[in-house]
Design an enzyme around this catalytic site. Structure first.
Site, short mmCIF file in Angstrom:
data_model
loop_
_atom_site.label_atom_id
_atom_site.label_comp_id
_atom_site.label_asym_id
_atom_site.label_seq_id
_atom_site.Cartn_x
_atom_site.Cartn_y
_atom_site.Cartn_z
N ASN A 62 46.73 24.75 43.74
CA ASN A 62 47.21 25.45 44.76
C ASN A 62 46.79 24.72 45.92
OD1 ASN A 62 44.84 26.74 46.03
ND2 ASN A 62 44.76 28.09 44.08
N ASN A 70 43.43 37.73 37.11
CA ASN A 70 44.84 37.12 36.67
C ASN A 70 44.56 37.32 34.93
OD1 ASN A 70 44.15 34.66 39.21
ND2 ASN A 70 46.09 35.83 38.86
N ARG A 109 45.18 26.76 33.24
CA ARG A 109 44.62 28.20 33.17
C ARG A 109 45.42 28.90 31.92
NH1 ARG A 109 43.86 31.92 38.23
NH2 ARG A 109 42.47 32.78 36.73
N ARG A 115 54.21 31.71 41.13
CA ARG A 115 53.46 31.67 39.80
C ARG A 115 54.32 32.52 38.71
NH1 ARG A 115 48.00 29.94 39.46
NH2 ARG A 115 47.75 28.43 41.42
N HIS A 171 49.83 34.10 45.13
CA HIS A 171 49.81 35.37 44.33
C HIS A 171 49.93 36.62 45.34
CE1 HIS A 171 47.30 33.65 41.02
NE2 HIS A 171 48.23 33.73 40.53
N ASP A 221 48.60 39.11 45.79
CA ASP A 221 47.13 39.67 46.36
C ASP A 221 46.57 38.87 47.30
OD1 ASP A 221 45.85 37.88 44.60
OD2 ASP A 221 44.67 38.95 43.48
N ALA A 233 38.74 27.40 46.17
CA ALA A 233 39.72 27.69 44.85
C ALA A 233 41.00 28.45 45.17
CB ALA A 233 38.93 28.07 43.55
N CYS A 259 40.35 38.73 43.89
CA CYS A 259 40.78 37.74 42.65
C CYS A 259 39.68 37.96 41.63
CB CYS A 259 40.92 36.35 43.11
SG CYS A 259 42.07 36.00 44.39
#
Ligand code: ARG
Length: 263
Positions: free
Chosen positions: A18, A67, A86, A131, A160, A162, A249, A255
């Protein structure tokens, strides 16, 4: 409230998936651990019940447990990550859910858990465009038997849901520029103007939306006065925490947290 967290014992910026992630802007391991521990202690102090999942070596983003799935009652929908970096996380989360008495469910399309799926009352708001894919929304809605609202994310920095949207009781907080015009209109229909908090870019890039509401306290990494005032106006209190190592990150308070007891 019961939540799932993962102590960052192997945290680093090992890849770039990202726009916030830059390998040369490396996270400081000890500082990250410290920041996480303070957040954890504070959550405990505020009365949260915290379950822990071990961070496997080689999976630096595992600490972003939001996630790791989407939980409703005893059902846990597992993530189907878009970035290959991931993807190996999913089996570890599955094992944890299995061992803790959850029924795990899988989806065929990309879906990144609670990071892209937030309940506003009984309505499940789902992000897509970065995503999570919109095709997963139908799968998730059917598996849980809930009404869904699909919201299109158009800015790669807010990849995302959130990171730019937060339901706070009957209040909805969001950063409009992260959404398509149509999705902004859908958000505006959720709550009357006095129940909406519109974030500025400055607040959004401080991850103001990436917050946890605990009673009337909003825990986030945004310490801006403007944000504090916006919350105060609707009867909420800002409770900022330094989380800059995780922001490297592209993640922050929310998160690092997965809710284990959505109604
Ligand atoms: N580096 C992680 C990623 O890009 C950060 C995840 C943040 N999590 C979240 N729920 N927004 O996937």
């Amino acid at each position: 409230m019961r939540i799932l967290m993962s102590r960052p014992i192997h945290f680093e910026i090992a890849y770039e998936i990202n726009p916030w992630m830059k390998i040369e802007n490396q996270a400081k391991e000890r500082r990250a651990l410290n920041q996480w521990q303070k957040l954890y202690d504070h959550y405990l102090y505020l009365g949260l019940k915290i379950e822990l999942i071990d961070q496997p070596k080689g999976l630096p983003d595992f600490v972003f447990t939001a996630n790791g799935g989407l939980v409703m009652g005893k059902k846990a929908i597992l993530p189907n990550f878009r970035p290959k970096e991931r993807q190996p996380e999913t089996t570890h989360f599955k094992n944890w859910f299995d061992e803790h008495g959850y029924e795990t469910l899988s989806v065929k399309n990309h879906f990144e858990g609670e990071g892209d799926a937030l309940f506003f009352g009984n309505l499940l708001c789902l992000g897509y465009g970065q995503r999570t894919s919109i095709e997963s929304h139908i799968e998730v809605g059917n598996l849980l038997g809930v009404k869904t609202l699909s919201l299109e994310l158009i800015d790669p920095r807010f990849y995302h849901l959130d990171t730019c949207f937060a339901p706070l009781g009957d209040i909805v907080m969001y950063f409009p520029e992260a959404f398509s015009r149509a999705s902004c209109e859908s958000i505006e229909k959720l709550a009357p103007p006095e129940k909406r908090i519109v974030l500025s870019f400055k607040e959004a890039e401080d991850f103001a939306a990436n917050c946890m509401l605990i009673d009337d306290i909003v825990v986030s990494s945004c310490a801006l006065k403007t944000f504090e005032h916006k919350l105060m106006k609707v009867g909420l209190e800002s409770d900022p925490f330094e989380l800059n190592e995780f922001m490297k990150a592209g993640g922050s308070a929310k998160c690092l947290t997965l809710k284990l007891n959505n109604p």
